[in-house]
Scaffold this motif. Structure first.
Motif, PDB file in Angstrom:
ATOM      1  N   LEU A 188      32.601 -61.689 -11.149  1.00  0.00           N
ATOM      2  CA  LEU A 188      32.754 -60.554 -10.307  1.00  0.00           C
ATOM      3  C   LEU A 188      33.818 -59.577 -10.678  1.00  0.00           C
ATOM      4  O   LEU A 188      34.914 -60.142 -11.217  1.00  0.00           O
ATOM      5  N   TYR A 189      33.637 -58.378 -10.326  1.00  0.00           N
ATOM      6  CA  TYR A 189      34.754 -57.363 -11.131  1.00  0.00           C
ATOM      7  C   TYR A 189      34.970 -56.108 -10.103  1.00  0.00           C
ATOM      8  O   TYR A 189      34.082 -56.026  -9.038  1.00  0.00           O
ATOM      9  N   ILE A 199      36.204 -65.235 -12.882  1.00  0.00           N
ATOM     10  CA  ILE A 199      34.879 -66.048 -13.404  1.00  0.00           C
ATOM     11  C   ILE A 199      34.748 -67.408 -12.315  1.00  0.00           C
ATOM     12  O   ILE A 199      33.640 -68.014 -12.633  1.00  0.00           O
ATOM     13  N   GLY A 200      35.562 -67.532 -11.274  1.00  0.00           N
ATOM     14  CA  GLY A 200      35.364 -68.598 -10.266  1.00  0.00           C
ATOM     15  C   GLY A 200      36.068 -68.435  -9.190  1.00  0.00           C
ATOM     16  O   GLY A 200      36.985 -67.511  -9.089  1.00  0.00           O
ATOM     17  N   SER A 255      41.140 -61.144  -4.362  1.00  0.00           N
ATOM     18  CA  SER A 255      40.978 -62.581  -3.733  1.00  0.00           C
ATOM     19  C   SER A 255      39.370 -63.142  -4.074  1.00  0.00           C
ATOM     20  O   SER A 255      38.624 -62.142  -3.573  1.00  0.00           O
ATOM     21  N   ARG A 256      39.293 -64.333  -3.883  1.00  0.00           N
ATOM     22  CA  ARG A 256      37.713 -64.635  -4.160  1.00  0.00           C
ATOM     23  C   ARG A 256      37.804 -66.138  -3.385  1.00  0.00           C
ATOM     24  O   ARG A 256      37.976 -66.915  -3.909  1.00  0.00           O
ATOM     25  N   LEU A 290      26.070 -62.460 -14.633  1.00  0.00           N
ATOM     26  CA  LEU A 290      25.738 -63.895 -14.823  1.00  0.00           C
ATOM     27  C   LEU A 290      27.031 -64.537 -15.667  1.00  0.00           C
ATOM     28  O   LEU A 290      27.931 -63.922 -16.148  1.00  0.00           O
ATOM     29  N   GLY A 291      27.254 -65.597 -15.145  1.00  0.00           N
ATOM     30  CA  GLY A 291      28.218 -66.333 -15.726  1.00  0.00           C
ATOM     31  C   GLY A 291      28.370 -66.384 -17.166  1.00  0.00           C
ATOM     32  O   GLY A 291      27.492 -66.065 -17.755  1.00  0.00           O
ATOM     33  N   ARG A 292      29.394 -66.531 -17.802  1.00  0.00           N
ATOM     34  CA  ARG A 292      29.640 -66.333 -19.353  1.00  0.00           C
ATOM     35  C   ARG A 292      28.626 -67.370 -20.291  1.00  0.00           C
ATOM     36  O   ARG A 292      28.159 -66.679 -21.190  1.00  0.00           O
ATOM     37  N   SER A 293      28.086 -68.453 -19.822  1.00  0.00           N
ATOM     38  CA  SER A 293      27.262 -69.287 -20.707  1.00  0.00           C
ATOM     39  C   SER A 293      25.658 -68.354 -20.624  1.00  0.00           C
ATOM     40  O   SER A 293      25.099 -68.910 -21.527  1.00  0.00           O
TER      41      SER A 293
END
Lengths: 115, 112
Positions: free
Chosen positions: A33-34, A51-52, A67-68, A95-98
């Motif tokens: 998220l950005y 990233i989490g 904040s997340r 999508l996540g880094r992977s």
């Protein structure tokens, strides 16, 4: 399909007041998220990325925080707004880094005017 | 880095003409590139992408060209229409972190 929601769409706040912009993503898990800011007629400035849950990186020193609290919720805050905080704030997800290629999908934006 | 402090360059074209929007990227190790379109008051929208192992990719009325030798990316829009009026951003994906780095943006204005 995935969707991203961002609110409020517009906000007029006095100097020194607090700020809370919210962003949620649906239809995916563990997204990156950005938060970006865009001044009128200018480019995109990355403010924060995550990233989490509770994993947030700040790109520039400033009057804002992020904040997340949940996997698909990202909040941009300030305790005391400055005139220079005015701008167009964009939330985005990827999508996540992977997953490899890093395509960002943006929300509709929140226009903040500080008076 | 990000060119966020500069006013956007502008490109004005006649309806029906072809448009070419250029972008110089910063990292020779970038492996993936995207063009976004941002209409006034809205968030940027994905237009087309290209990987670094390609030098050309075509979509509907749009073509992206990549020249890795000079670190240059271009977006060509055929038969430009008034609805194409917007700000166009290029973005590069720089490993290993994978964050997108956005270019300055170009404002395209289409004259009827």
């Amino acid at each position: 399909s995935q969707t991203i929601h961002q609110w409020p769409a517009t906000l007029v706040q006095p100097v020194g007041s607090p700020l809370s912009l919210e962003c949620t993503v649906e239809g995916t898990s563990n997204p990156n998220l950005y938060w970006y800011r865009q001044a009128a007629g200018r480019g995109l400035q990355l403010l924060f990325y995550s990233i989490g849950i509770d994993q947030i990186s700040s790109e520039v020193p400033q009057n804002l925080s992020a904040s997340r609290p949940q996997d698909r919720q990202f909040i941009l805050s300030s305790k005391k707004l400055l005139l220079s905080d005015s701008g167009f704030y964009l939330c985005a997800w990827s999508l996540g880094r992977s997953s490899g290629a890093n395509v960002l999908t943006f929300g509709a934006g929140s226009r903040l005017t500080v008076l | 880095g990000e060119n966020v402090g500069l006013h956007l360059p502008t490109l004005s074209v006649q309806e029906g003409d072809n448009s070419i929007i250029n972008c110089a990227y910063s990292n020779s190790a970038s492996d993936y590139f995207i063009w976004y379109k941002q209409e006034s008051g809205k968030g940027p929208q994905f237009i087309i992408d290209i990987r670094s192992n390609m030098d050309k990719r075509q979509g509907q009325r749009v073509t992206v060209l990549l020249n890795k030798t000079v670190k240059h990316l271009s977006l060509q829009i055929a038969a430009t229409q008034p609805g194409d009026s917007a700000v166009y951003f290029c973005a590069e994906n720089s490993p290993p972190g994978g964050k997108l780095i956005f270019g300055q943006g170009t404002e395209l204005s289409v004259k009827p």
